[in-house]
Structure formats: structure tokens, C-alpha cells
Write a protein that holds these residues in place. Structure first.
Motif, PDB file in Angstrom:
ATOM      1  N   MET A  12      32.576  54.380  87.133  1.00  0.00           N
ATOM      2  CA  MET A  12      31.761  53.989  86.852  1.00  0.00           C
ATOM      3  C   MET A  12      30.282  54.916  86.997  1.00  0.00           C
ATOM      4  SD  MET A  12      29.240  54.100  90.644  1.00  0.00           S
ATOM      5  CE  MET A  12      27.241  54.200  90.790  1.00  0.00           C
ATOM      6  N   LEU A  13      29.873  54.429  85.701  1.00  0.00           N
ATOM      7  CA  LEU A  13      29.058  55.493  84.733  1.00  0.00           C
ATOM      8  C   LEU A  13      27.435  54.645  85.497  1.00  0.00           C
ATOM      9  CD1 LEU A  13      29.241  54.668  80.994  1.00  0.00           C
ATOM     10  CD2 LEU A  13      29.814  57.161  82.572  1.00  0.00           C
ATOM     11  N   VAL A  14      26.930  55.581  85.625  1.00  0.00           N
ATOM     12  CA  VAL A  14      25.364  55.230  86.220  1.00  0.00           C
ATOM     13  C   VAL A  14      24.672  56.298  85.526  1.00  0.00           C
ATOM     14  CG1 VAL A  14      23.655  56.518  88.176  1.00  0.00           C
ATOM     15  CG2 VAL A  14      26.172  56.013  88.666  1.00  0.00           C
ATOM     16  N   ILE A  15      23.475  55.566  83.951  1.00  0.00           N
ATOM     17  CA  ILE A  15      21.978  55.684  83.691  1.00  0.00           C
ATOM     18  C   ILE A  15      21.528  56.435  84.306  1.00  0.00           C
ATOM     19  CG2 ILE A  15      21.814  55.505  81.623  1.00  0.00           C
ATOM     20  CD1 ILE A  15      24.274  53.618  80.809  1.00  0.00           C
ATOM     21  N   GLY A  16      20.917  57.341  84.158  1.00  0.00           N
ATOM     22  CA  GLY A  16      19.972  57.794  84.765  1.00  0.00           C
ATOM     23  C   GLY A  16      20.344  59.508  86.219  1.00  0.00           C
ATOM     24  N   ALA A  17      19.649  60.200  85.955  1.00  0.00           N
ATOM     25  CA  ALA A  17      19.920  61.128  87.269  1.00  0.00           C
ATOM     26  C   ALA A  17      18.624  61.496  88.159  1.00  0.00           C
ATOM     27  CB  ALA A  17      20.582  62.017  86.565  1.00  0.00           C
ATOM     28  N   GLY A  18      17.865  60.926  88.542  1.00  0.00           N
ATOM     29  CA  GLY A  18      16.443  60.386  89.218  1.00  0.00           C
ATOM     30  C   GLY A  18      17.391  59.839  90.948  1.00  0.00           C
ATOM     31  N   ALA A  69      17.037  57.010  91.566  1.00  0.00           N
ATOM     32  CA  ALA A  69      17.858  55.549  91.623  1.00  0.00           C
ATOM     33  C   ALA A  69      18.746  56.096  91.597  1.00  0.00           C
ATOM     34  CB  ALA A  69      17.085  54.991  90.974  1.00  0.00           C
ATOM     35  N   GLY A  70      19.593  57.216  90.647  1.00  0.00           N
ATOM     36  CA  GLY A  70      20.967  57.159  90.436  1.00  0.00           C
ATOM     37  C   GLY A  70      21.281  58.517  91.073  1.00  0.00           C
ATOM     38  N   ARG A  71      20.873  58.848  91.604  1.00  0.00           N
ATOM     39  CA  ARG A  71      21.069  60.436  92.969  1.00  0.00           C
ATOM     40  C   ARG A  71      21.870  58.604  93.845  1.00  0.00           C
ATOM     41  NH1 ARG A  71      19.704  62.148  97.343  1.00  0.00           N
ATOM     42  NH2 ARG A  71      17.459  61.147  97.374  1.00  0.00           N
ATOM     43  N   LEU A  72      20.706  57.641  94.749  1.00  0.00           N
ATOM     44  CA  LEU A  72      21.057  56.967  95.880  1.00  0.00           C
ATOM     45  C   LEU A  72      22.406  55.749  94.866  1.00  0.00           C
ATOM     46  CD1 LEU A  72      17.341  55.751  96.527  1.00  0.00           C
ATOM     47  CD2 LEU A  72      19.468  57.273  97.742  1.00  0.00           C
ATOM     48  N   ALA A  73      22.129  55.648  93.679  1.00  0.00           N
ATOM     49  CA  ALA A  73      23.351  55.019  93.452  1.00  0.00           C
ATOM     50  C   ALA A  73      25.173  55.348  93.389  1.00  0.00           C
ATOM     51  CB  ALA A  73      22.964  53.901  92.252  1.00  0.00           C
ATOM     52  N   ALA A  74      24.546  56.646  93.142  1.00  0.00           N
ATOM     53  CA  ALA A  74      26.318  57.603  93.126  1.00  0.00           C
ATOM     54  C   ALA A  74      26.734  57.376  94.668  1.00  0.00           C
ATOM     55  CB  ALA A  74      25.573  58.890  92.005  1.00  0.00           C
ATOM     56  N   ARG A  75      25.532  58.289  95.399  1.00  0.00           N
ATOM     57  CA  ARG A  75      26.006  58.300  96.378  1.00  0.00           C
ATOM     58  C   ARG A  75      26.903  56.882  97.221  1.00  0.00           C
ATOM     59  NH1 ARG A  75      21.328  59.642 100.663  1.00  0.00           N
ATOM     60  NH2 ARG A  75      20.939  62.059  99.832  1.00  0.00           N
ATOM     61  N   ALA A  76      26.081  56.160  97.434  1.00  0.00           N
ATOM     62  CA  ALA A  76      26.809  54.502  97.678  1.00  0.00           C
ATOM     63  C   ALA A  76      27.713  54.349  97.051  1.00  0.00           C
ATOM     64  CB  ALA A  76      25.623  53.592  97.573  1.00  0.00           C
ATOM     65  N   ALA A  77      28.265  54.629  95.972  1.00  0.00           N
ATOM     66  CA  ALA A  77      29.581  54.501  95.185  1.00  0.00           C
ATOM     67  C   ALA A  77      30.169  55.618  95.134  1.00  0.00           C
ATOM     68  CB  ALA A  77      29.520  54.499  93.524  1.00  0.00           C
ATOM     69  N   LEU A 132      32.001  49.889  85.581  1.00  0.00           N
ATOM     70  CA  LEU A 132      31.136  49.143  86.239  1.00  0.00           C
ATOM     71  C   LEU A 132      29.790  50.375  85.656  1.00  0.00           C
ATOM     72  CD1 LEU A 132      29.391  48.196  88.174  1.00  0.00           C
ATOM     73  CD2 LEU A 132      29.809  49.835  90.035  1.00  0.00           C
ATOM     74  N   VAL A 133      28.402  49.842  85.188  1.00  0.00           N
ATOM     75  CA  VAL A 133      27.740  50.326  84.831  1.00  0.00           C
ATOM     76  C   VAL A 133      26.384  49.693  85.610  1.00  0.00           C
ATOM     77  CG1 VAL A 133      26.078  51.308  82.893  1.00  0.00           C
ATOM     78  CG2 VAL A 133      28.193  50.565  82.742  1.00  0.00           C
ATOM     79  N   VAL A 134      25.258  51.415  86.572  1.00  0.00           N
ATOM     80  CA  VAL A 134      24.750  51.121  86.983  1.00  0.00           C
ATOM     81  C   VAL A 134      23.095  51.779  85.744  1.00  0.00           C
ATOM     82  CG1 VAL A 134      23.081  51.240  88.869  1.00  0.00           C
ATOM     83  CG2 VAL A 134      25.551  50.876  88.735  1.00  0.00           C
ATOM     84  N   ALA A 135      22.664  50.975  85.554  1.00  0.00           N
ATOM     85  CA  ALA A 135      21.609  51.353  84.550  1.00  0.00           C
ATOM     86  C   ALA A 135      19.959  51.687  85.275  1.00  0.00           C
ATOM     87  CB  ALA A 135      21.349  50.673  83.681  1.00  0.00           C
ATOM     88  N   CYS A 136      19.825  52.864  85.188  1.00  0.00           N
ATOM     89  CA  CYS A 136      18.259  53.003  86.623  1.00  0.00           C
ATOM     90  C   CYS A 136      17.799  54.187  85.822  1.00  0.00           C
ATOM     91  CB  CYS A 136      19.196  53.501  87.824  1.00  0.00           C
ATOM     92  SG  CYS A 136      19.974  54.032  88.340  1.00  0.00           S
TER      93      CYS A 136
END
Ligand SMILES: NC(=O)c1ccc[n+]([C@@H]2O[C@H](COP(=O)([O-])OP(=O)(O)OC[C@H]3O[C@@H](n4cnc5c(N)ncnc54)[C@H](OP(=O)(O)O)[C@@H]3O)[C@@H](O)[C@H]2O)c1
Length: 420
Positions: free
Chosen positions: A182-188, A190-198, A242-246
Motif C-alpha cells: 500500500m501507498l499512503v499519499i499524505g503524512a498528516g 488522515a495518513g497516520r490513521l490510514a496507515a495505522r488501520a492498514a 492499494l493507494v490511499v490519497a490524503c
């Protein structure tokens, strides 16, 4: 004084409109400076779910001012704005903010993130000196109520967030995430929560992309992911699932040409992109590319609806807490508005009584102390008798009608010190 609200949210407007109205964090201060030329006091709340302008003004022009500001500042056509905005005044505006902070107005009912966003919004408005006393008390009370609802109900039990729901959507589409990249675009946030959930779902590799590599590295270290520089994004797209863009970017970070190039390296391997940013990070036409499956924040609705249903009983309990807190807020405001008017009315009556009594005393032959005392008491009793009912009425009605104190002020031509 009246509190007004003009805004649009995920229920009144689709993401295509919300992204036009979104005021990014970096622009908040600038937008408040612009609002100042319309009204002295206002707070702007802009999240992925909503853009709202709260103002206080002495007249009832708050909503007109709010809509004029939004139209000019956002450069959105008049008819579009009118189609998607709501305008609320007084109690309705106050109740609305309480529902927002309690997570009842969110796409993901009970989410925690909105509390921090409202707190930050108030801080920025305070720095810009745009917060009147009623606005400050309103926001602080709403934040307190938000905490109380989360402590005293189960509305936020196992709370989801937009980011975690995005990962749930991905799992529904892809299946087991354990072997996924997975790639998370954005490290704020929203990005932190997405990465943690993943990570909680066992995602095998999480790459974090941010405009500045240091920020990507910070989040990657925290969650055992890999920091990736923006310049390597295109290459990463050739291998990830998977890309989550935030990212909080004003423009698209992924366009058709970048995705077409990446998909040439993996024509048979699907790529799921979930764009939860508002404004969106991904060009919508990317969805036309073969094997690219693009979702935006509004596509989370079916999962968010299930979440809402599970929390229905708690929504009712939260509503009761809100009703109580709103009542408390208006009692405070009534006191704030009414007390100076009561004091001014009593002061004016006392000044008239004293000056007339003194004039009369000068005209009369010298009176004994007893006679003077009786005159004093009699004039005081007259004033008290005359004012008894108006004061009672003022205190009782001011609670329900904030214009009442103003009417009394005008009626008796009172010199009441104006509050901010
Ligand atoms: N917060 C939430 O819970 C939440 C929920 C759902 C959706 N969203 C949406 O997700 C997005 C980010 O929200 P957030 O709360 O995480 O905000 P945030 O903390 O301000 O996001 C910061 C991220 O955006 C990047 N960024 C800022 N300006 C950029 C630009 N001009 N170009 C490229 N990247 C840029 C930053 O990069 P650097 O710092 O490295 O420069 C950083 O990675 C917003 O669109 C928001 O509406 C947020």
C-alpha cells in the motif's frame, strides 16, 4: 446579538462541490482576514465533511454576510452555492455546532477527529482576533459537550475514522490485505490513521509519501513503513495494490498520464485507489483506465451507513446531552445579555430618583433626619414597585428571546456597554 451559520456538508453537497468550498488548513488564516471585511467576529470550520462559517452580529444580517463572503472568497457561482448551502440562526445554529463536535454530523458517526479539528479552528480564529465572547463560549461549550458525549455514551466505542473506513472498503474490494502493498499519499492525521488501520489488518508493506521526505519518514518510522519521496511515486505505482490519497494539496497529485504509464507495467494487476482528500488528490478520469478502481470519500457511504445504524441508540442518548448543554449555553448567554441591561435600567432609575429628590429637598424647609429618611424610603419604594414587573419580565423572557434585552435597552434609552 445573533449567532448565524452558513455552510455546506457531506449531506447537502457532493465532494465535487465540497472540494470547491474546502478551505485548506494553510489558508484558514487568510480566509479569516477576508471574512473580517464582512463582519467583525467569525469562525471558519473546514473539514473533509464540511465548510461552515459561524458569525455573531448585532443585526440579523449574519447569514447574508456569510453567504456573500463564501461566494466571493471561494469564487463559486451564486446559484451553485445557494443550491448546496444551509443557513441557520440562533438556536438552530448553536445546536448544529454541538452535533458537529459530538460526531453526530459526521459521515462516520462518533469519529474523534472532528473534536481536534474544531479545537484547531477556534485557535486559529483566536489568533486572528475574530472570536467574540458568545462565539468563544459557544465553541468551548460544544467541545466540552463533544468530550462528554464520548465519555457518557458509547457513540465512539471502537470508533471508526474516514481513513479506517477507507481501509475497510479496500479490504472489501481486494480481500485479504496481508499480502498487499500500500501507498499512503499524505503524512498528516488522515495518513497516520490510514496507515495505522492498514497495519492492524496486517498489510505487508506500507509506503508513506509526503511532499517533504522528513515528514514521510516520521510517520513511516512510527508505523514500521517505508518513507518514499514524491519523485519516486510513479515508480511505486507500478508495484503497489492499494493507494490511499490524503494529502492536503490544492491540486491533483495523481493524473491520467502518470497512472497510464504505471499501468503499462502491470496491465493485468488491479490497482485500487481510494482518494479521501477534499479537495481530491486524484484526477477523476483515472477511473477510465483499465484495471484502475478509483473511489472517493463519498463512496464510503455504504460502510458509514452501517456504522450509523449500529450507533442509533447512542445517537439518541447523545441528543439528550446536547439538548441539556444547549440549554446551559443559552442560560449563560441570557445572563450575559440581560445583566448589563438590568444594571443600566436600575442605574438610570436611581439617577432620576436621586436628582429629583435632591431638587425637592432644596425647595423644602430643613427636614428632620426622620423626615428625610421617610422621603428616601418612599421614593425608593416607588422605583422598586415600578421596575419590579419589567425586571422580572426581562429576566424571564431574555432566556428565550435574545432580542428582548435589546428591545428594553431601546425602549428606556439605556446606555449599555457594548460587548465584543
Ligand atoms: N484529518 C482527517 O481525519 C481527515 C479525514 C478524511 C479526509 N481528510 C482529508 O485528507 C486531507 C489531509 O488531511 P489531514 O488532516 O491529514 O491534513 P494535514 O495534516 O494538513 O495533511 C498534511 C499532508 O498534506 C501534505 N501537503 C500539504 N500541502 C501540500 C501540497 N501543496 N502538495 C502536496 N502535499 C501537500 C503534507 O505534506 P508535507 O507536510 O510533507 O509538506 C502532508 O503530507 C485533507 O484533504 C482532508 O480533507 C482528513
Amino acid at each position: 446579538m445573533q449567532i448565524s451559520l452558513v455552510g455546506l456538508n457531506h449531506r447537502s453537497a457532493p465532494v465535487t462541490v465540497r472540494e470547491m468550498a474546502a478551505i485548506r488548513t494553510q489558508k484558514l488564516r487568510d480566509s479569516l482576514e477576508s471574512l473580517r471585511s464582512y463582519v467583525s467576529y467569525g469562525v471558519i470550520l473546514s473539514t473533509c465533511n464540511r465548510t461552515e462559517v459561524y458569525t455573531t452580529s448585532a443585526d440579523s444580517q449574519g447569514t447574508t454576510v456569510g453567504i456573500n463572503f463564501l461566494q466571493k472568497y471561494l469564487d463559486i457561482p451564486h446559484h451553485t452555492l445557494h443550491l448546496y448551502t444551509y443557513m441557520l440562526e440562533g438556536k438552530a445554529a448553536v445546536e448544529h455546532l454541538f452535533r458537529v463536535t459530538c460526531g453526530l454530523d459526521s459521515m462516520i458517526i462518533g469519529e474523534y477527529e472532528v473534536l481536534g479539528q474544531v479545537r484547531q479552528t477556534l485557535e486559529v480564529a483566536e489568533e486572528a482576533e475574530m472570536v467574540s465572547l458568545p462565539l468563544r463560549h459557544l465553541f468551548q461549550s460544544a467541545i466540552r459537550a463533544g468530550r462528554k458525549v464520548r465519555e457518557e455514551t458509547e457513540i465512539s466505542k471502537n470508533a471508526l475514522s474516514v481513513s479506517s473506513v477507507a481501509i475497510e472498503l479496500a479490504a472489501g474490494d481486494i480481500g485479504d490485505l496481508a499480502n498487499c502493498q500500500m501507498l499512503v499519499i499524505g503524512a498528516g492525521e488522515a495518513g497516520r490513521l490510514a496507515a495505522r488501520a492498514a497495519k492492524e489488518r496486517g498489510m505487508s508493506r506500507i509506503g508513506v509519501v509526503s511532499r517533504t521526505l522528513e515528514r514521510a519518514a516520521g510517520l513511516a518510522t512510527e508505523l514500521g513503513g517505508l518513507p518514499i519521496s514524491m519523485s519516486n511515486l510513479a515508480e511505486e505505482l507500478t508495484t503497489c495494490d492499494l493507494v490511499v490519497a490524503c494529502a492536503d494539496a490544492p491540486h491533483h497529485l495523481l493524473d491520467v498520464s502518470t497512472l497510464k504509464t504505471a499501468m503499462r507495467h502491470r496491465p493485468q494487476v488491479p490497482l485500487v485507489i481510494i482518494d479521501i482528500a477534499v479537495p481530491r488528490n486524484v484526477t477523476p478520469a483515472v477511473a477510465q483506465i483499465n484495471n484502475v478502481f478509483l473511489y472517493n470519500i463519498d463512496d464510503l457511504t455504504s460502510i458509514s451507513e452501517q456504522n450509523r445504524k449500529q450507533r442509533e441508540g447512542e445517537i439518541e442518548k447523545a441528543g439528550e446531552i446536547i439538548a441539556f448543554e444547549v440549554k446551559e449555553f443559552f442560560a449563560w448567554w441570557q445572563d450575559l445579555e440581560v445583566r448589563p441591561v438590568v444594571a443600566a435600567l436600575m442605574k438610570k432609575a436611581e439617577e432620576i430618583r436621586r436628582s429629583h429628590l435632591n431638587r425637592t429637598l432644596k425647595k423644602l424647609p430643613p427636614l428632620s433626619e426622620d423626615e428625610q429618611y421617610n422621603l428616601e424610603m418612599m421614593t425608593r419604594a416607588i422605583i422598586a414597585k415600578i421596575l419590579k414587573e419589567p425586571l422580572h419580565s426581562l429576566k424571564a423572557n431574555g432566556r428565550h428571546n435574545l432580542g428582548y434585552a435589546e428591545m428594553v435597552r431601546e425602549l428606556f434609552q439605556l446606555d449599555v456597554e457594548k460587548r465584543k
